[in-house]
Design a protein around this motif. Sequence first.
Motif, PDB file in Angstrom:
ATOM      1  N   ALA A   1      89.927  13.706  79.687  1.00 14.26           N
ATOM      2  CA  ALA A   1      89.532  14.108  78.327  1.00 14.26           C
ATOM      3  C   ALA A   1      90.274  13.224  77.336  1.00 14.26           C
ATOM      4  O   ALA A   1      91.489  12.999  77.486  1.00 14.26           O
ATOM      5  N   GLU A   2      89.562  12.729  76.310  1.00 19.47           N
ATOM      6  CA  GLU A   2      90.159  11.794  75.353  1.00 19.47           C
ATOM      7  C   GLU A   2      89.785  12.204  73.932  1.00 19.47           C
ATOM      8  O   GLU A   2      88.683  12.708  73.689  1.00 19.47           O
ATOM      9  N   TRP A   3      90.711  11.955  72.982  1.00 17.47           N
ATOM     10  CA  TRP A   3      90.483  12.218  71.564  1.00 17.47           C
ATOM     11  C   TRP A   3      91.109  11.100  70.748  1.00 17.47           C
ATOM     12  O   TRP A   3      92.104  10.494  71.159  1.00 17.47           O
ATOM     13  N   ARG A   4      90.518  10.856  69.597  1.00 16.57           N
ATOM     14  CA  ARG A   4      91.096   9.925  68.617  1.00 16.57           C
ATOM     15  C   ARG A   4      91.538  10.756  67.418  1.00 16.57           C
ATOM     16  O   ARG A   4      90.748  11.499  66.832  1.00 16.57           O
ATOM     17  N   ILE A   5      92.793  10.602  67.035  1.00 11.06           N
ATOM     18  CA  ILE A   5      93.387  11.390  65.949  1.00 11.06           C
ATOM     19  C   ILE A   5      93.634  10.483  64.749  1.00 11.06           C
ATOM     20  O   ILE A   5      94.323   9.454  64.858  1.00 11.06           O
ATOM     21  N   ALA A   6      93.051  10.866  63.586  1.00 12.42           N
ATOM     22  CA  ALA A   6      93.229  10.073  62.365  1.00 12.42           C
ATOM     23  C   ALA A   6      94.647  10.193  61.848  1.00 12.42           C
ATOM     24  O   ALA A   6      95.384  11.131  62.192  1.00 12.42           O
ATOM     25  N   ARG A   7      95.034   9.233  60.965  1.00  6.65           N
ATOM     26  CA  ARG A   7      96.402   9.238  60.413  1.00  6.65           C
ATOM     27  C   ARG A   7      96.525  10.299  59.332  1.00  6.65           C
ATOM     28  O   ARG A   7      96.572  10.018  58.143  1.00  6.65           O
ATOM     29  N   ASP A   8      96.609  11.534  59.776  1.00  5.81           N
ATOM     30  CA  ASP A   8      96.734  12.663  58.861  1.00  5.81           C
ATOM     31  C   ASP A   8      97.606  13.700  59.547  1.00  5.81           C
ATOM     32  O   ASP A   8      97.266  14.181  60.639  1.00  5.81           O
ATOM     33  N   PRO A   9      98.745  14.057  58.930  1.00  2.10           N
ATOM     34  CA  PRO A   9      99.631  15.031  59.580  1.00  2.10           C
ATOM     35  C   PRO A   9      98.925  16.336  59.907  1.00  2.10           C
ATOM     36  O   PRO A   9      99.313  17.029  60.854  1.00  2.10           O
ATOM     37  N   ALA A  10      97.891  16.656  59.195  1.00  4.91           N
ATOM     38  CA  ALA A  10      97.189  17.899  59.473  1.00  4.91           C
ATOM     39  C   ALA A  10      96.455  17.846  60.813  1.00  4.91           C
ATOM     40  O   ALA A  10      96.066  18.895  61.365  1.00  4.91           O
ATOM     41  N   GLN A  11      96.248  16.627  61.319  1.00  6.08           N
ATOM     42  CA  GLN A  11      95.527  16.485  62.575  1.00  6.08           C
ATOM     43  C   GLN A  11      96.356  16.864  63.793  1.00  6.08           C
ATOM     44  O   GLN A  11      95.817  16.972  64.902  1.00  6.08           O
ATOM     45  N   VAL A  12      97.644  17.061  63.605  1.00  8.66           N
ATOM     46  CA  VAL A  12      98.496  17.455  64.720  1.00  8.66           C
ATOM     47  C   VAL A  12      98.047  18.800  65.284  1.00  8.66           C
ATOM     48  O   VAL A  12      97.965  19.014  66.491  1.00  8.66           O
ATOM     49  N   GLY A  13      97.745  19.740  64.395  1.00 10.67           N
ATOM     50  CA  GLY A  13      97.266  21.040  64.847  1.00 10.67           C
ATOM     51  C   GLY A  13      95.959  20.915  65.600  1.00 10.67           C
ATOM     52  O   GLY A  13      95.710  21.626  66.596  1.00 10.67           O
ATOM     53  N   ARG A  14      95.068  20.003  65.145  1.00  6.99           N
ATOM     54  CA  ARG A  14      93.799  19.799  65.843  1.00  6.99           C
ATOM     55  C   ARG A  14      94.039  19.279  67.252  1.00  6.99           C
ATOM     56  O   ARG A  14      93.358  19.681  68.207  1.00  6.99           O
ATOM     57  N   ALA A  15      95.022  18.387  67.381  1.00  9.08           N
ATOM     58  CA  ALA A  15      95.328  17.842  68.705  1.00  9.08           C
ATOM     59  C   ALA A  15      95.828  18.941  69.635  1.00  9.08           C
ATOM     60  O   ALA A  15      95.438  19.017  70.812  1.00  9.08           O
ATOM     61  N   ARG A  16      96.695  19.834  69.112  1.00 13.69           N
ATOM     62  CA  ARG A  16      97.204  20.915  69.957  1.00 13.69           C
ATOM     63  C   ARG A  16      96.047  21.821  70.409  1.00 13.69           C
ATOM     64  O   ARG A  16      95.981  22.243  71.570  1.00 13.69           O
ATOM     65  N   ALA A  17      95.162  22.140  69.496  1.00 14.45           N
ATOM     66  CA  ALA A  17      94.048  23.033  69.823  1.00 14.45           C
ATOM     67  C   ALA A  17      93.120  22.402  70.860  1.00 14.45           C
ATOM     68  O   ALA A  17      92.625  23.082  71.772  1.00 14.45           O
ATOM     69  N   ALA A  18      92.886  21.079  70.705  1.00 11.53           N
ATOM     70  CA  ALA A  18      92.006  20.399  71.656  1.00 11.53           C
ATOM     71  C   ALA A  18      92.610  20.403  73.070  1.00 11.53           C
ATOM     72  O   ALA A  18      91.908  20.626  74.062  1.00 11.53           O
ATOM     73  N   VAL A  19      93.912  20.175  73.154  1.00 10.45           N
ATOM     74  CA  VAL A  19      94.581  20.188  74.461  1.00 10.45           C
ATOM     75  C   VAL A  19      94.513  21.575  75.074  1.00 10.45           C
ATOM     76  O   VAL A  19      94.199  21.757  76.259  1.00 10.45           O
ATOM     77  N   ARG A  20      94.794  22.593  74.253  1.00 12.49           N
ATOM     78  CA  ARG A  20      94.796  23.971  74.773  1.00 12.49           C
ATOM     79  C   ARG A  20      93.395  24.357  75.263  1.00 12.49           C
ATOM     80  O   ARG A  20      93.237  24.957  76.333  1.00 12.49           O
ATOM     81  N   GLU A  21      92.387  24.001  74.507  1.00  8.02           N
ATOM     82  CA  GLU A  21      91.027  24.366  74.893  1.00  8.02           C
ATOM     83  C   GLU A  21      90.611  23.665  76.185  1.00  8.02           C
ATOM     84  O   GLU A  21      89.973  24.271  77.062  1.00  8.02           O
ATOM     85  N   GLN A  22      90.969  22.378  76.311  1.00 11.98           N
ATOM     86  CA  GLN A  22      90.582  21.635  77.518  1.00 11.98           C
ATOM     87  C   GLN A  22      91.241  22.216  78.772  1.00 11.98           C
ATOM     88  O   GLN A  22      90.628  22.325  79.835  1.00 11.98           O
ATOM     89  N   LEU A  23      92.482  22.625  78.650  1.00 17.14           N
ATOM     90  CA  LEU A  23      93.176  23.189  79.805  1.00 17.14           C
ATOM     91  C   LEU A  23      92.575  24.532  80.204  1.00 17.14           C
ATOM     92  O   LEU A  23      92.520  24.863  81.397  1.00 17.14           O
ATOM     93  N   HIS A  24      92.112  25.320  79.232  1.00 16.43           N
ATOM     94  CA  HIS A  24      91.411  26.553  79.570  1.00 16.43           C
ATOM     95  C   HIS A  24      90.120  26.242  80.328  1.00 16.43           C
ATOM     96  O   HIS A  24      89.780  26.931  81.295  1.00 16.43           O
ATOM     97  N   ASP A  25      89.415  25.187  79.895  1.00 16.34           N
ATOM     98  CA  ASP A  25      88.186  24.805  80.586  1.00 16.34           C
ATOM     99  C   ASP A  25      88.467  24.360  82.023  1.00 16.34           C
ATOM    100  O   ASP A  25      87.633  24.564  82.919  1.00 16.34           O
TER     101      ASP A  25
END
Length: 818
Positions: free
Chosen positions: A697-721
């Motif tokens: 699973a791969e994601w590209r994260i933009a240069r925005d500190p707010a995207q850190v939370g998005r990265a955590r959520a994406a990792v958590r969701e993928q592991l549940h899958d």
Amino acid sequence: MDRGTERDAPPGRGAGDGAPEHAAGGRVPLAVVVVDREGLVSHWSSGARRLFGAAKDEAIGRPAADLLPVSGALPDEPDTAPYGMYTAYDALGPDLESSLDGRLNFPAAGRARLALPGTDRSDVLWWAYPLVGPGSERLLVLAADADGLSRQDPDHPDGERIAPGFALHTDFPGAEQLARRLPEILPSMSVGESTRIVAQILELGYPVLEFSQNDRVPVTPDWGVPRRAERRARRERAARAAALGLPAPEPAAEDAEDLEYAAVRERLEFLNEVSGRIGTSLDLSRTITEVSRAVVPRFTDVAGTYLREQVVAGEGFADGVPDTTTLWHRVAVEHTDEPGRWDDVVPVGEAMPFPAHTPFFQCMTTGEPVLVPRISEQMGHAIASQFEKRDIRPLITNRSMLVVPLKARNVVLGFMILLRHPERPVFNDMDRVTGAELAARAGLVLDNARMYTFQENVAETLQDSMLPHIPARMAGCDIATRYLPGTLLGRIGGDWFDSVKLPGARTALVVGDVMGHGLNSAAMMGQLRTAVQTMAALDLPPAQLLRNLDDLAQRLGDTYLATCLYAVYDPIAGELTLANAGHIPPVLVRAEDGRSELLDLPTGAPIGVGGVPFESVRVPVAPGDRLVMCTDGLVEVRGEDIGVGLATLCESAAHPAASMDDACDTIIRALNTRGGRKDDVALLMARLAGIGPEDVAEWRIARDPAQVGRARAAVREQLHDWGLARLADVAALLAGELVTNALRHSHGRPVEVRLVRGDTLLCEVDDDDHELPTLRNAGPLDEFGRGLRLVSTLAREWGASRTRSGKSVWFELTLPRR
């Protein structure tokens, strides 16, 4: 042996008429008698009839002592003696009577004088072999006419070697059964001697007396017939005396002189033979066996060999006199007693110290032989007290004992305990001298073997320390390896293999070979291997890595060259990238059809040549394909085209196997059985299992500190899958820390996050900053520095490496057990 009459022998064999045969060094017939456990004759050959005067039907079932020449039987009137009574010759060997009545349980030989009705007195040589195994037979007796030997050929070298042997064309009831049982029923003679006798008897041989310049069997009464040199010397002394008008020398004085000369010569011949039989190799265990078997049963009946603990281990030890704490390993026990008698009481391999009051301690501290004419009950009790729950007194009491030190360069390496049966003559001062000389020669041989073993251990330890311990499982591939040391002295060379974990779940596979052997080659190999690991961690492309390695080799010196094959496996892309520096090509076995092929790579030049470019080649691979990499020692044989070895490598690599280890063993068996291999061998096999897209699973994260939370959520969701909910919180936390650092240090490009599910859970975060992060301690007021500390604490493993576009920071978590 026969059923009463020997079969007709072919010309030159010497049939049943007693005529000597001069082929193979000289042979004459022997009398063969078998005595049962009641002391009665159970077999009586026609040779026995001719020599002793009794017919077979008259001899079978009679007491053997009535028919054979035994001590103490004075001649009766020759005309009235039923079978001829016998007188004993001088005590030149154990009496046959002692063997007949069971007092001797070891091979014996001697000489007796007998008188038959109507004949002159004659001398008989005899050999007695106790039969201690199952069955009714107790004793095998062989005998020959000594006077007949001298009359037939006075100048024949009859005294050089006299040994009972067996030729063809004889039959004997139960001979085959006796031959099969011979190793069990004869007291422990050496393997070589037992094999020789068994082979001869299995031919149903005709019993003969054999003259040989080389061979001896355990009982060899060389003193039974005067030696040619002794006879010549006697004639010369008589001639000189006659020429000077002097009386001839007294026969008694001559006999005493001859006997003394014969005894000394016998000792020297014995020592010379022992020296030739020991030290045939530098293998320590084989040398120990040779030393023990060289003295039994000819010199002694029991030989126990003890060595220092460090000698057995092939280690060095401090100089100095041993003490009561020194451990001595029992490394060999050779004896002529019934099989197994010593095994339980004094087992080989036991280690023990020896108290100061024992003869053994005296021998090992003084370095001199210790002679005990007879072990008294008191001494036997003192010696037996060292053995817990085992009573050795029946084995040693009343026996003669000689303890001789095994030493070299004034250092005591061990000692031998020599014991003789109570019925055998005790050890004397001449035996002490003989034993000391024997031990001195054996000590030097053992020390050479010990030093060689020590050097072997050092070399193998060095080699093992330089070879990596590769895990059997890397990301997307299984790995198996083999290393075979060369057959050259030192057993150390410059072959190596390695695997290195790379970013992106990739694996580097390496095989190399420094030309030459010895410590210098091994040291060069260690330097190159370390350099490859370092440069691989920098994720250099294969061709660039070999270029840098070549530059390093030239800086180290121009003495050595090396070949190297470097491959990078990307299990996600399903691709191999390879570069070659003068190495033999690898073999790729396709899983689809089992076909194997040598990969066609630009050969390049060996590492160290300099100025030669290296090229990389990309090869697509499928899950299940196998890559085989090895050094030329496996496929190259002196005098044979290397193409033959490469073809065999391809064929054996394609052979189906249940496991990676079995596949490696198949290749080794196919190629290592060919003769002529002297080089060391390194073999690495990788089964390229691959990692499917469903496990990435791969994601590209933009240069925005707010995207850190998005990265955590994406990792958590993928592991549940993926069914890895138990790792979701920890993985999301650590991924957030790495993404935060990447966003802080990136220069504009998006941050890339990738999760890979394999044997572990891998999380990688890439950015465009080339500065690698470092782990540091954050103070109470520091705002930064705690993220990597958290990753280091919670992750199974983590790391960072440079990439072409920046850097990659990663961590791994252990998957939960299903």
